[in-house]
Write an enzyme that holds these catalytic residues in place. Structure first.
Site, PDB file in Angstrom:
ATOM      1  N   GLU A  83       0.811  -1.217   0.000  1.00 48.52           N
ATOM      2  CA  GLU A  83       0.000   0.000   0.000  1.00 48.52           C
ATOM      3  C   GLU A  83       0.843   1.266   0.000  1.00 48.52           C
ATOM      4  OE1 GLU A  83      -3.094   0.404  -0.412  1.00 48.52           O
ATOM      5  OE2 GLU A  83      -4.032  -1.529  -0.013  1.00 48.52           O
ATOM      6  N   GLU A 114       7.224 -21.631   8.409  1.00 52.06           N
ATOM      7  CA  GLU A 114       7.500 -20.731   9.530  1.00 52.06           C
ATOM      8  C   GLU A 114       8.391 -21.361  10.589  1.00 52.06           C
ATOM      9  OE1 GLU A 114       4.167 -20.794  12.804  1.00 52.06           O
ATOM     10  OE2 GLU A 114       3.253 -20.454  10.841  1.00 52.06           O
TER      11      GLU A 114
END
Length: 298
Positions: A83, A114
């Site tokens: 963004e 992860e």
């Protein structure tokens, strides 16, 4: 600290009968719990200030803001990163989001990614991490190996490090220069940290990028002065920003924006300093891209 001892993994007594609650009661409980997210952020504001200072310093020396996370945390960092170019006119590599398992993990879980600290190291090496950068490790549990490995590697090359966790006394806090701990507590749906823990992390990401960009001259007043008008909605917004920043009417603002080649910041300086496009560009260059000194200066 094992998983069972983490508050983010604990059961919320009020939601023990979640599967038998009327929908209205279930939603009321979720809403009440969601209110704890901003309260947790409030308590961590002093640490968030320090993190912003690290990011501003990194950007001033040509460094990048790099988010690093897994699962929901990684997606939130990536969301904030993507963004920034349309909102603040940053380059595509100025704010980076890395997620365990790569871009495919945005829409599909990548099992085991992860749990490997070396993957965090490899991903940072893959973007040529430098000492000038700052790495923000996002992990609700505060113990994700991918993030721990990445932060340790960042420290080893001299980069600044920030951690964001949703448990107090989180393991990751000892792996960062600035540790942000958000006491969001147990989730309505036990262990589902995409809920208020995710909300709190999103609020922190909003703060880190927005405050850093404001401090870096990417905002004039409360206006997105570096917005990129890449679609019809943003062209309209750009014109309204020029008008709001200068007091010009809609037609004058639109004409100035066209004359500035679609660059909002240049259009604003042209109108406020009553100068040509090239002069506005030169003024902004001398003012390090900041509108106020560009208007006031020679």
């Amino acid at each position: 600290m094992d998983l069972q001892s983490l508050t983010t993994e604990s059961a919320l007594p009020e939601s023990a009968d979640l599967d038998r609650m009327p929908v209205a009661d279930l939603l009321a409980l979720m809403n009440a719990e969601d209110h704890k997210a901003p309260a947790a952020v409030t308590a961590a504001l002093p640490q968030i200030v320090k993190a912003v200072e690290l990011i501003v310093a990194a950007r001033a020396r040509g460094g990048r803001l790099i988010y690093l996370g897994a699962g929901t945390s990684g997606r939130l960092g990536l969301l904030d990163a993507v963004e920034c170019p349309p909102t603040f006119g940053t380059g595509p590599g100025d704010v980076v989001g890395l997620i365990a398992g790569g871009r495919q993990a945005v829409g599909t879980a990548v099992e085991g990614a992860e749990d490997d600290p070396l993957l965090g190291v490899e991903d940072l090496r893959g973007i040529d991490l430098r000492a000038a950068d700052v790495v923000v490790g996002l992990t609700a549990s505060g113990r994700t190996p991918y993030v721990l490995g990445g932060l340790d590697h960042a420290a080893s090359v001299g980069a600044s490090t920030v951690s964001v966790a949703c448990n107090i006394g989180a393991l990751v806090s000892s792996h960062a220069d600035v540790a942000i701990e958000l006491a969001t507590g147990p989730e309505v749906l036990t262990g589902s940290t995409r809920l208020k823990a995710g909300t709190a992390q999103k609020l922190v990401c909003n703060m880190l990028s927005t405050a850093a960009m404001v401090q870096g001259g990417k905002v004039f007043g409360n206006l997105m002065i570096d917005v990129r008008p890449t679609n019809a909605k943003l062209v309209d917004r750009a014109r309204r920003i020029v008008a709001a920043a200068t007091g010009a009417n809609a037609d004058t603002a639109a004409a100035a924006l066209d004359a500035a080649g679609g660059d909002v910041k240049v259009a604003v300086v042209m109108l406020l300093a009553m100068c040509s496009r090239q002069t506005a560009i030169d003024r902004l260059a001398r003012a390090d891209g900041r509108v106020r000194p560009a208007v006031d200066g020679p």
